[in-house]
Design a protein around this motif. Structure first.
Motif, PDB file in Angstrom:
ATOM      1  N   HIS A 110     -14.774  -5.364  36.312  1.00 39.50           N
ATOM      2  CA  HIS A 110     -15.948  -4.577  36.687  1.00 39.50           C
ATOM      3  C   HIS A 110     -15.597  -3.504  37.719  1.00 39.50           C
ATOM      4  N   LEU A 148     -20.210  -9.158  42.263  1.00 44.14           N
ATOM      5  CA  LEU A 148     -20.988  -8.067  41.681  1.00 44.14           C
ATOM      6  C   LEU A 148     -20.640  -7.868  40.213  1.00 44.14           C
ATOM      7  N   TRP A 157     -26.002  -3.735  41.784  1.00 45.31           N
ATOM      8  CA  TRP A 157     -24.827  -3.104  41.161  1.00 45.31           C
ATOM      9  C   TRP A 157     -24.813  -1.594  41.370  1.00 45.31           C
TER      10      TRP A 157
END
Length: 411
Positions: free
Chosen positions: A213, A254, A261
Motif C-alpha cells: 500500500h 493503513l 487513508w
C-alpha cells in the motif's frame, strides 16, 4: 454545526522539520574525501525494519545502486538503513560498479548491525567513474548516526552535488487518533526531467502501512509531484525516491479501506510536492521558480502534460529569465504538447494579468507584466476551456549560469 477542516488545516507543516521528525529514526553524514571539503557520505537508520517503497528512473542506464536497492526491497519489502554517497554516481561502471554497490551494502550492514537485505544504497555525482572504495569504507565506519537537528542537516548536506541549498521538509497530521509525521530530504539541481522519480529523495514516516500500500500511495503521489518538475529536460541514471514507514506513531495499519487513508496520501503528497518545488527552485543557475497551472483540459493527464511542456520550454524559461512577458512562447509550448487542445479557446494569465482570452490577444500593461516577472516565483495560468482536467508543473528559468555550471561540471 462544526465546519469540516480543510486539507491545509488537516495537514500541517512542521517548521525546521526533516527526516528525523518522525519517531524512530537516526541519521548522519561525514566527509570521506570523495569531495574536496564537503560532507559526502550519509545514512538514515530506522530503529526497526520499516516498510519500504521506491520509484526509479526509467533511464535505460540505471546505475548499480538502484539494482542493489531493488534487490533489498524485493527480499521482504523492509528496509532499515539507507547508505548514500555523493560525488560519484557509480553509473555505467559495469560489473565492478555492481560489486562496489553490493560492497557498500555489506559495509553498512557491518557498521550498523543491520541485515544486508534491509539496506538500500544510493549514489549521485559524476557518471562513468568507479567508487573510491577505500574512502567509502572509511567514511561508512566514521558515521555516527544520531537524532539531533545537526545529524539531519549532516545527512541532507552529504547527498548534495551542484545544489546550492539543502532540501528538506516535514508535515504532520492526525491519523487514527495519533500524530503522524512524514519528513523528507532530497537533492537535485541539474539533470532534472524525471519519469518515475527525481534525482534522489528520501522520505521517512512513523505511520504503519504495508509495503504494497505504501508503494501504491507513492506512485500516485509521484505522478503529480516529482514527475511534474523539470530543470533542463535531462533524466539522470540515478533518480530514485524512497519512502520508509516504521509504524512508531502507533496507528493501526493503513489501507485504502481505512477512514484516514486519504489523509495519509495527502500527507505524503504535501511532503513530495514541497521537495519537488525546492528542487525546481534550485535549478542550476536558476533565479526564479516557475509554477504552471493548467485547467479546462479534457483529462488530468492532458493538463499535466501541457503544464510540463510549458515549464520545460527553453523559450519560456529564457523569457522568464529576461523578464519578457512574451505569451507567444507559452502558446507555442501548449501547441506542441501531446494532448488535446481546442486552438480557439485558450486563456493565458501571467499571475493575475490576463494576456489571452479565447485565443485572442488582450491589452495589458507591459510595465506591470515586467514588474511581476521580477518576483522570485512566477505563476503561469492556462485555461483550455475544454473540460474539467487540471494539472500543475514546476520548473525554473534558464540563465547564463546554467551553461557555466555544466560546462565545467567535472572540474
Amino acid at each position: 454545526m462544526k465546519q469540516a477542516l480543510t486539507e491545509k488545516e488537516i495537514i500541517r507543516k512542521v517548521e525546521s522539520g526533516g527526516v528525523l521528525s518522525p519517531k524512530g529514526y537516526l541519521a548522519g553524514g561525514v566527509h570521506a574525501g570523495l569531495r574536496y571539503n564537503k560532507l559526502d557520505i550519509g545514512v538514515i537508520i530506522s530503529e526497526k525494519p520499516a516498510s519500504c517503497a521506491a520509484v526509479y528512473t526509467t533511464s535505460h542506464f540505471q546505475a548499480a545502486p538502484l539494482w542493489v536497492t531493488r534487490d533489498s526491497i524485493s527480499s521482504e519489502g523492509l528496509i532499515q538503513a539507507v547508505i548514500v554517497n555523493s560525488a560519484c554516481a557509480n553509473a555505467c561502471t559495469g560489473q565492478k560498479g555492481l560489486e562496489d554497490a553490493y560492497k557498500m551494502r555489506a559495509l553498512a550492514s557491518e557498521a550498523f548491525k543491520v541485515a544486508q537485505h534491509h539496506i538500500a544504497v544510493a549514489s549521485t555525482g559524476v557518471i562513468g567513474e568507479f567508487l573510491p572504495m577505500e574512502k567509502i569504507e572509511a567514511g561508512i565506519k566514521a558515521l555516527v548516526p544520531g537524532s539531533s537537528e545537526k545529524n539531519a542537516q549532516d545527512f541532507q548536506t552529504a547527498i548534495l552535488t551542484t545544489d546550492t541549498v539543502m532540501k528538506s521538509c516535514c508535515y504532520s497530521a492526525e491519523i487514527d487518533g495519533k500524530l503522524v509525521h512524514a519528513g523528507g530530504a532530497a537533492k537535485g539541481s541539474g539533470m532534472i526531467h524525471p519519469n518515475m522519480a527525481t534525482m534522489l529523495g528520501f522520505i521517512t514516516t512513523d505511520a504503519s502501512i504495508s509495503t504494497e500500500h505504501l508503494h501504491s500511495a507513492l506512485k500516485e503521489v509521484t505522478d503529480v509531484t516529482f514527475n511534474q518538475i523539470t530543470v533542463d529536460g535531462d533524466t539522470s541514471t540515478n533518480d530514485m525516491v524512497l519512502v520508509m514507514a516504521n509504524g512508531e506513531a502507533g496507528t493501526k495499519e493503513l489501507t485504502p479501506d481505512h477512514p484516514d487513508w486519504t489523509i495519509f496520501v495527502d500527507l505524503l503528497k504535501a511532503n513530495c510536492e514541497d521537495l519537488a518545488k525546492q528542487i525546481a527552485r534550485d535549478g542550476e543557475g536558476a533565479t526564479k521558480l516557475i509554477e504552471v497551472t493548467v485547467s479546462g483540459a479534457g483529462s488530468n493527464e492532458d493538463a499535466r502534460t501541457i503544464a510540463k511542456q510549458i515549464v520545460g520550454s527553453n523559450l519560456v524559461k529564457t523569457a522568464v529569465f529576461g523578464e519578457d512577458a512574451n505569451w507567444g512562447r507559452i502558446i507555442g509550448a501548449v501547441g506542441q504538447a501531446d494532448a488535446i487542445v481546442g486552438p480557439g479557446n485558450v486563456d493565458i494569465q501571467l499571475g493575475d494579468i490576463l494576456m489571452l482570452k479565447g485565443s485572442t490577444p488582450v491589452e495589458f500593461s507591459e510595465e506591470e507584466a515586467k514588474a511581476y516577472l521580477e518576483n522570485e516565483t512566477v505563476e503561469i495560468k492556462v485555461n483550455l476551456n475544454g473540460g474539467a482536467g487540471k494539472g500543475m508543473a514546476w520548473g525554473c528559468d534558464l540563465s547564463y549560469d546554467y551553461v557555466k555550471i555544466n560546462a565545467s561540471y567535472r572540474t
